[in-house]
Write a protein that holds these residues in place. Structure first.
Motif, short mmCIF file in Angstrom:
data_model
loop_
_atom_site.label_atom_id
_atom_site.label_comp_id
_atom_site.label_asym_id
_atom_site.label_seq_id
_atom_site.Cartn_x
_atom_site.Cartn_y
_atom_site.Cartn_z
N MET A 1 0.84 -1.20 0.00
CA MET A 1 0.00 0.00 0.00
C MET A 1 0.87 1.24 0.00
SD MET A 1 -2.61 2.06 0.48
CE MET A 1 -2.27 3.24 1.76
N GLU A 2 1.81 1.30 0.95
CA GLU A 2 2.66 2.50 1.05
C GLU A 2 3.44 2.72 -0.24
OE1 GLU A 2 3.47 2.53 5.67
OE2 GLU A 2 5.27 2.85 4.46
N ALA A 3 3.99 1.63 -0.68
CA ALA A 3 4.81 1.73 -1.89
C ALA A 3 3.97 2.29 -3.03
CB ALA A 3 5.35 0.36 -2.27
N PHE C 172 -10.51 2.36 1.22
CA PHE C 172 -11.01 1.20 0.49
C PHE C 172 -10.34 -0.09 0.96
CE2 PHE C 172 -12.02 4.54 -2.82
CZ PHE C 172 -13.39 4.49 -2.59
N GLU C 173 -9.10 0.06 1.42
CA GLU C 173 -8.42 -1.13 1.90
C GLU C 173 -9.12 -1.70 3.15
OE1 GLU C 173 -3.90 -2.15 1.78
OE2 GLU C 173 -4.35 -1.18 3.70
N ASN C 174 -9.73 -0.82 3.93
CA ASN C 174 -10.38 -1.26 5.16
C ASN C 174 -11.73 -1.93 4.93
OD1 ASN C 174 -8.35 -0.51 6.82
ND2 ASN C 174 -9.14 1.56 7.14
N CYS C 175 -12.25 -1.79 3.74
CA CYS C 175 -13.55 -2.41 3.46
C CYS C 175 -13.37 -3.92 3.44
CB CYS C 175 -14.07 -1.92 2.11
SG CYS C 175 -15.48 -2.87 1.52
N ILE C 176 -14.27 -4.62 4.13
CA ILE C 176 -14.16 -6.08 4.16
C ILE C 176 -15.16 -6.74 3.21
CG2 ILE C 176 -13.18 -6.19 6.48
CD1 ILE C 176 -16.07 -6.90 7.45
#
Ligand SMILES: Cc1cc2nc3c(=O)[nH]c(=O)nc-3n(C[C@H](O)[C@H](O)[C@H](O)COP(=O)(O)OP(=O)(O)OC[C@H]3O[C@@H](n4cnc5c(N)ncnc54)[C@H](O)[C@@H]3O)c2cc1C
Ligand code: SF4
Ligand code: SF4
Ligand code: SF4
Ligand code: SF4
Ligand code: SF4
Lengths: 162, 657, 286
Positions: A1-3, C172-176
């Motif tokens: 993600m960070e990258a 969006f990454e936190n959406c499960i």
């Protein structure tokens, strides 16, 4: 993600750092059959030259364009999208482009809001007679996107899959 | 698994010079679904098409990609090649590597080749999702409905009927003929309107293929192109047309007098009447509003004098239903009411009349026997002032548009005045003289010389009374001065306006109209007689103001369109139309709102298996759908599929490169 | 704001008169101060009904269920809820004659911490716009409505693009991909949601950031011009995603460019995507 975020940072400011050598952007062009596709054909028959980065999808009308076409393109294969239809009032299907125009504005603003440069989502009205205009539009979109560099947002998984 | 065949064309040197065709072929062979790929000089030639046919059979291909020129060029050709090999023609995709690559990237062969490969990949991917489609054939009812019996409706009905197609002609008033029946002589040739119109009216009445329904209105139209059902209300005429001989005893004896619409109220007609002597059908009707027998139960004279016993005071409105395949709307125009021009004294001064009133006065069969008279005292006017653009081109008081016919008929009126009253003098206040048309400018020039009419360029600012004369004050812009003309009679060239009931008619037919009330054509340049609704056409002034020659041309064009539509027993339609999956449709009906053709209707389906309750879903009429895809993109639950441009096809294109 | 008594009385009366089969309201959850929706079918249970500033949920969402569809329903709606009801009516999902609507002149509801919710402090239509009976005194002034642009989206829009991109990627990454947001939205009533359809390629499979991005973007565009800012979705999201950002962003674009009214305030008015005006902005198109 960070990258990934870093990629995006760098790519916006200094495209040459992130863009692989000889990198060429891919632009997904979605054109309506009656005006813009015919216009792009005329660009061809008139032998007007433009950059080779655009890939064209034919749809009957700009109103066939569901916003997810743009979202999907940007998160998979494209660095930018161009949607083109008939000028207002000239829609082959009378009112299609008016409905489409509303969706396009909201979609563009939303994508920009969540982090896509506004130049990655562009629209034009190109009539069947506007061969030269089509070339101009493609020139502009290609230049804009070259400046922005490759698009990596939300592409990671897709890249890994490839 | 799909088995795709790819055929890459050289197009002579057109493609081959700028795209490395053999390399493209090698590249596409690497796609796992591609079972056969080859190249050829001219794919569209007979041997080229033969290669496609052979490969389909030999390699058991399930879809075909031809990489060549634009699909707008040869899609049909290649589809045919597929059909010839027994394959469904819609399993073809064309990769446009000429217009979209070789011709536009002539300086960079490598890039052009790369792009051509991508375009092929996209086409292959799309073709994998292609489905077999079949041309739609819609049955047609070969009968046309014409609404309005002015010259437009008459001409359209005759032309269609002459092609042996039955026509139902519905006219609102008791007789056909429309405004043209009120005209005297017509520009630019000055032939008499009656002389050229009445034979046509008689033809309508006697034509074996025309069913004339006068004194009637359309109530309802259902269905779609080729398959409409119309409901017509035939108003009670109180006269049995079958037994009436048209002898006229009734209207001669009828004691009730009312203003005569045909003569613009200048004289009177009876409560039982035919609008004019040459009326078709030449049978009287009773005007229910004014007949004292019908309103108060007193009188009954007409019944007494009618020998064949045709009068029936008990007659009721009748609903007639017909099945038809196409509609021609020809409801004409209304005259604009000049009341807003207060400064002219409209309504206050009797000697100000409208152009159509003047037309009636100079008409040989008119209320004044062809000689104009002042309404105030019946004297023959010597000085007549004509004012043009009354209401037209006047955003403030009237309408923005130019009524198109007033310049010409005013010129005609100066000639008619000159003919009828030799020692008269005409003055014309005008903004411009618009005489575009065959022989029109010549007509105006000649009239100016022959009649000696004084043309004054400018708007009239005021009309006031001086003795028994009218003083017309206006500006002569050419000399930049205010002028005053003493007039015996003032004639206003009032604007043409759309029929008042057009919006209502448009709604019931499901077509659109503009802000003035004129019915809208499908395309202002290329489809000027069609409406957006398939099978409904427009003729005459109902679409926009126009003169007789233009009206007749448009009417004949409508007839040609109707005949074209009816040329086969069924209509063939492209299968690229949308369908709705009931299971996914929630019945929100948003799609109904966006379809430009009204192709979507609602349907009731059971909620589930074995459950009686019904729920509403949307349903597309494939006969009407034009395949725009508007509904597809707005249906959130993706319940709609547009054949040929399905979601899977487009996704495949997007992700394939 | 406490209409517990009135609502209990209304519900009892409706049952007594045989006008309804089910009443949709709020009850205490039984373990803390908070309330949950309740569907009452037994007139004995009307005493369970409550209404206070803790009545946060949009009950219109319960008109989608089989317990209420094709039944005669009594329901309580606040301002925002009533707008979603209006849209449900326009989009033919419920029949007005089957409903008895108790409208609230809403003074705003509070979150777990007792703070007034952001959509309530910003609320432009506090009084129910559709009702058979109103409770409370009108909150909205008679003055014309002025659009308050959401402070969060204004703040985000001012940030550099890269920061926004990073921020949302994390969102969006936190959406499960549980789809609670969709289930809790009254306007997500589709017979079969696009997200569940076999066109799996659309979402690229299951639980990835990319799939969440696609699904939530599409979802928010399905609510564009329809979302009434009730925040049912946000309350339901187990990962506490700031979903209102997407909706408010679309709402502001629509309000500023197409129509000077909010979704669901005008009866029979459809979402902004199902109509157009010749005067819509065109300058963003080449
Ligand atoms: C003063 C004046 C002079 C003119 N002089 C000339 C000239 O010299 N030369 C020339 O070329 N043109 C002239 N014109 C123009 C000419 O009148 C028109 O071009 C022509 O009449 C148009 O024909 P139409 O059939 O479209 O309309 P109309 O003649 O108006 O016919 C329409 C018909 O439809 C019927 N109708 C209306 N609504 C309905 C309905 N809902 N259902 C059923 N029936 C309906 C009406 O009763 C009428 O019979 C003149 C016009 C005016 C006003
Ligand atoms: S838009 Fe879709 S869900 Fe709504 S009625 Fe039409 S097909 Fe059905
Ligand atoms: S595809 Fe177009 S014409 Fe066909 S039903 Fe849908 S909106 Fe109407
Ligand atoms: S409720 Fe939250 S976690 Fe669940 S799908 Fe919606 S946004 Fe994702
Ligand atoms: S997300 Fe879209 S398709 Fe799914 S339920 Fe909501 S509106 Fe329907
Ligand atoms: S999207 Fe969320 S805030 Fe908007 S109406 Fe649906 S539940 Fe309410």
């Amino acid at each position: 993600m960070e990258a990934e975020v870093k990629d995006q940072l760098v790519s916006i400011e200094k495209p040459e750092l992130i863009a692989p050598p000889n990198w060429e952007p891919v632009i997904m062009g979605i054109l309506c059959n009656w005006c813009s596709y015919a216009g792009s054909d005329l660009t061809g028959t008139s032998r007007i030259q433009y950059p080779p980065n655009i890939r064209i999808i034919r749809v009957p009308c700009s109103s066939r364009v569901d916003p997810w076409f743009l979202i999907k393109s940007l998160q998979t294969t494209a660095d930018g999208v161009l949607v083109s239809g008939c000028h207002p009032g000239d829609c082959h299907y009378i009112s299609g482009n008016y409905f489409a125009r509303r969706r396009f504005l909201v979609t563009k603003k939303l994508l920009n809001f969540v982090g896509f440069h506004e130049n990655r989502i562009q629209f034009s009205w190109v009539s069947a007679a506007e061969g030269p205009k089509f070339a101009k539009v493609v020139n502009k979109v290609t230049e804009d996107i070259k400046k922005l560099g490759p698009l990596h947002l939300y592409k990671k998984e897709n890249f890994e899959k490839k | 698994m799909a088995r795709v065949g790819v055929f890459v064309c050289f197009c002579g040197a057109n493609i081959a010079d700028y795209v490395d065709v053999p390399q493209v072929v090698e590249e596409v062979k690497r796609i796992k679904e591609v079972k056969f790929a080859t190249e050829y000089k001219y794919m569209c030639s007979d041997p080229g098409q033969g290669m496609i046919r052979d490969a389909i059979i030999q390699y058991k291909l399930t879809s075909i990609v031809v990489a060549a020129c634009s699909p707008r060029m040869h899609e049909k050709t290649f589809r045919k090649a597929l059909s010839d090999a027994g394959m469904n023609p819609y399993l073809l995709e064309v990769a446009n590597i000429r217009e979209h690559s070789s011709w536009v990237h002539q300086k960079d062969k490598k890039a052009a080749t790369n792009k051509a490969m991508d375009l092929c990949r996209m086409a292959v991917a799309k073709s994998i999702a292609n489905e077999q489609l079949h041309e739609i054939s819609v049955p047609v009812t070969k009968r046309a409905l014409v609404i309005g019996g002015g010259i437009a409706g008459i001409q359209a009905a005759l032309d269609i009927a002459d092609a042996r197609i039955p026509v139902v002609l519905v006219e609102k008033s008791p007789s056909i003929g429309g405004k043209m029946a009120q005209l005297d002589e017509t520009f630019p040739t000055l032939d008499c309107a009656q002389c050229i119109l009445t034979p046509k009216m008689v033809d309508v009445a006697s034509h074996p293929y025309i069913e004339l329904i006068p004194y009637a209105e359309v109530l309802e139209l259902q269905g779609f192109v080729g398959n409409y059902k119309v409901k017509i209300k035939k108003k009670a005429s109180y006269v049995n047309f079958k037994t009436c001989t048209g002898c006229g005893a009734c209207w001669q004896k009828c004691p009730v007098k009312v203003p005569n619409e045909y003569n613009m109220g200048i004289d009177k007609r009876k409560a039982i009447y035919t609008p004019f002597p040459q009326a078709v059908p030449n049978k009287p009707v009773i005007d229910a509003e004014n007949c004292t027998m019908l309103t108060k139960g007193k009188c009954g004279i007409c019944k007494k004098v009618c020998l064949p016993g045709a009068i029936d005071y008990e007659m009721q409105d009748e609903i007639i239903e017909r099945e038809i395949g196409a509609v021609v709307v020809a409801t004409g125009y209304d005259m604009w009411d000049p009341t807003p021009y207060e400064e002219y004294g409209v309504g206050r001064f009797k000697d100000i009349i409208t152009s159509l009133e003047f037309e009636r006065m100079v008409s040989a069969n008119g209320p004044t026997n062809g000689v104009p008279q002042r309404p105030s005292d019946g004297k023959v006017p010597k000085n007549v002032v004509f004012i043009k653009c009354v209401g037209s081109r006047d955003e403030a008081k009237g309408i923005e548009y130019c009524s198109k016919i007033c310049c010409m008929y005013t010129t005609k009126h100066t000639i008619l005045l000159h003919h009828k009253v030799h020692d008269s003098h005409a003055y014309v206040f005008y903004m411009d003289i618009r005489a575009a048309g065959k022989g029109y400018e010549e007509f105006v020039k000649k009239a100016q010389v022959d009649t000696g009419t004084t043309y004054l360029r400018g708007r009239v600012s005021k009309i006031y009374k001086k003795g028994d004369k009218l003083m017309v004050r206006g500006e002569d812009a050419q000399i930049g001065q205010v002028v005053e003309v003493e007039a015996d009679l003032v004639v206003l060239a009032t604007a043409v306006s759309a029929p008042k009931d057009n919006p209502e008619l448009a709604r019931l037919l499901g077509i659109s109209y503009d802000k003035y009330g004129y019915l809208s054509e499908a395309h202002p340049k290329l489809r000027p007689v069609e409406t957006a609704k398939a099978g409904i056409f427009l003729a005459g002034c109902t679409q926009a103001p126009k003169d007789i020659p233009e009206t007749v041309s448009q009417a004949s064009a409508c007839a040609a369109k109707v005949c074209g539509l009816f040329s086969g027993d069924t209509m063939k339609k492209d299968p690229m139309v949308s369908t709705i999956n009931n299971e996914y449709c929630s019945g929100c009906q948003n799609c109904v709102k966006v379809c430009p053709y009204g192709a979507i209707i609602t349907d009731e389906v059971p909620v589930g298996h074995g459950i009686k309750d019904l729920r509403t879903v949307a349903k597309i009429n494939e006969g009407v759908c034009q395949g725009c895809g508007s509904c597809v993109a707005i249906c959130r639950s993706m319940a709609i599929t547009l054949a040929g441009f399905t979601d899977p096809q487009i996704i495949n294109e997007i992700v394939s490169i | 704001m406490n209409y517990t008594k009135q609502i209990q009385d209304i519900a009892a009366k409706l049952f007594a008169e045989g006008k309804i089969d089910v009443f949709v309201g709020y009850r205490m959850n039984g373990f803390d101060e908070n309330q949950v929706p309740v569907l009452i079918t037994d007139p004995q249970d009307v005493s369970k009904l409550v209404f206070t500033d803790k009545s946060v949920f949009n009950l219109v969402n319960y008109l989608k269920t089989d317990h209420t569809r094709r039944k005669r329903v009594g329901i309580v709606v606040k301002g925002c809820d009533s707008r979603s009801l209006n849209l449900m009516l326009t989009e033919s999902q419920v029949k007005r004659e089957n409903l008895y609507v108790v409208g609230i002149c809403c003074e705003g509801v509070v979150d777990d911490a007792g703070e007034k919710m952001q959509n309530c402090t910003d609320c432009m239509v506090p009084d129910a716009v559709v009702s058979d009976e109103m409770l409370g005194t009108a909150v909205s002034g008679s003055g014309t409505l002025t659009y308050k642009k959401n402070a969060d989206i204004v703040a985000l829009a001012e940030k550099p693009l890269t920061e926004r991109a990073a921020y949302f990627e994390e969102v969006f990454e936190n959406c499960i991909r549980c789809n609670a947001c969709r289930h809790s939205c009254p306007l997500c009533y589709c017979a079969k949601c696009c997200i569940d359809q076999e066109t799996a390629t659309l979402y690229n499979g299951a639980n990835t950031t990319s799939a969440a991005f696609h699904a939530l973007m599409t979802w928010s565009l399905h609510l564009a011009g329809r979302c009434v800012d009730c925040r049912n979705c946000e309350k339901a999201c187990p990962s506490h995603l700031p979903l209102h950002l997407l909706h408010k962003q679309n709402e502001s674009v629509i309000y500023e460019n197409f129509q000077e009214h909010l979704a669901g305030v005008i009866p029979e008015d459809r979402g902004a995507f199902y109509k157009y005006s010749l005067k819509d902005p065109d300058d963003f198109i080449m």
